[in-house]
Design a protein around this motif. Structure first.
Motif, PDB file in Angstrom:
ATOM      1  N   PHE A  80       0.809  -1.368  -0.028  1.00 32.55           N
ATOM      2  CA  PHE A  80       0.050  -0.066   0.137  1.00 32.55           C
ATOM      3  C   PHE A  80       0.816   1.319   0.043  1.00 32.55           C
ATOM      4  CE2 PHE A  80      -2.744  -3.363   2.315  1.00 32.55           C
ATOM      5  CZ  PHE A  80      -3.531  -3.339   1.328  1.00 32.55           C
ATOM      6  N   GLY A  81       2.088   1.415   0.593  1.00 37.45           N
ATOM      7  CA  GLY A  81       2.952   2.526   0.423  1.00 37.45           C
ATOM      8  C   GLY A  81       2.738   3.280   1.496  1.00 37.45           C
ATOM      9  N   VAL A 120      11.146   4.211   9.674  1.00 39.82           N
ATOM     10  CA  VAL A 120      10.376   4.455   8.376  1.00 39.82           C
ATOM     11  C   VAL A 120      11.426   5.305   7.614  1.00 39.82           C
ATOM     12  CG1 VAL A 120       8.412   5.862   7.503  1.00 39.82           C
ATOM     13  CG2 VAL A 120       8.089   4.044   9.463  1.00 39.82           C
ATOM     14  N   ALA A 121      12.149   6.284   8.017  1.00 38.32           N
ATOM     15  CA  ALA A 121      13.049   7.126   7.097  1.00 38.32           C
ATOM     16  C   ALA A 121      14.279   6.229   6.846  1.00 38.32           C
ATOM     17  CB  ALA A 121      13.666   8.188   8.000  1.00 38.32           C
ATOM     18  N   ALA A 149      15.034   2.350  -0.089  1.00 39.43           N
ATOM     19  CA  ALA A 149      14.029   2.562  -1.447  1.00 39.43           C
ATOM     20  C   ALA A 149      14.310   3.519  -2.348  1.00 39.43           C
ATOM     21  CB  ALA A 149      12.551   2.450  -1.128  1.00 39.43           C
ATOM     22  N   LEU A 150      14.680   4.781  -1.927  1.00 40.12           N
ATOM     23  CA  LEU A 150      14.887   5.648  -2.901  1.00 40.12           C
ATOM     24  C   LEU A 150      16.455   5.498  -3.534  1.00 40.12           C
ATOM     25  CD1 LEU A 150      14.435   8.646  -3.864  1.00 40.12           C
ATOM     26  CD2 LEU A 150      15.756   9.367  -1.783  1.00 40.12           C
ATOM     27  N   ILE A 151      17.194   4.992  -2.693  1.00 40.79           N
ATOM     28  CA  ILE A 151      18.505   4.688  -3.446  1.00 40.79           C
ATOM     29  C   ILE A 151      18.439   3.756  -4.370  1.00 40.79           C
ATOM     30  CG2 ILE A 151      20.707   3.484  -3.190  1.00 40.79           C
ATOM     31  CD1 ILE A 151      20.626   4.994  -0.297  1.00 40.79           C
ATOM     32  N   ALA A 163      17.973   3.071 -10.404  1.00 38.89           N
ATOM     33  CA  ALA A 163      17.120   2.266 -11.568  1.00 38.89           C
ATOM     34  C   ALA A 163      16.724   3.183 -12.509  1.00 38.89           C
ATOM     35  CB  ALA A 163      16.103   1.269 -11.237  1.00 38.89           C
ATOM     36  N   GLY A 164      16.809   4.641 -12.266  1.00 38.73           N
ATOM     37  CA  GLY A 164      16.531   5.555 -12.963  1.00 38.73           C
ATOM     38  C   GLY A 164      14.890   5.855 -12.889  1.00 38.73           C
ATOM     39  N   HIS A 165      14.129   5.570 -11.795  1.00 37.74           N
ATOM     40  CA  HIS A 165      12.753   5.594 -11.498  1.00 37.74           C
ATOM     41  C   HIS A 165      12.407   6.790 -10.904  1.00 37.74           C
ATOM     42  CE1 HIS A 165      12.582   0.997 -12.265  1.00 37.74           C
ATOM     43  NE2 HIS A 165      12.712   1.653 -13.481  1.00 37.74           N
TER      44      HIS A 165
END
Length: 78
Positions: free
Chosen positions: A18-19, A48-49, A55-57, A62-64
């Motif tokens: 769900f994110g 959470v941070a 996840a951001l890295i 992946a260029g997303h």
């Protein structure tokens, strides 16, 4: 401890599907473990941070990641 681990796994799965809402669920889990409300909030924020940063890295490599859109959301969220 086994029950806590089970709920932590469920929280991780729900975040993956769900994110959002992870900090609220994590605070409840830490309060259940009786570490105190203030410590639970701070620990939840850190967990959470850290998860979001990892996840951001991965997504950035992946260029997303659309950095401009992300900056707009981050700015308006703050």
């Amino acid at each position: 401890m086994l029950l806590t681990s089970f709920f932590a796994l469920l929280i991780g799965l729900s975040l993956g599907v769900f994110g959002g809402g992870g900090s609220l669920l994590t605070v409840a889990l830490f309060v259940y473990e009786d570490i105190g409300a203030q410590a639970a909030i701070g620990t939840s924020l850190f967990v959470v941070a850290l998860t979001a940063g990892v996840a951001l890295i991965q997504r950035a490599r992946a260029g997303h990641v659309r950095w401009r859109v992300g900056a707009l959301f981050a700015g308006s969220g703050m």
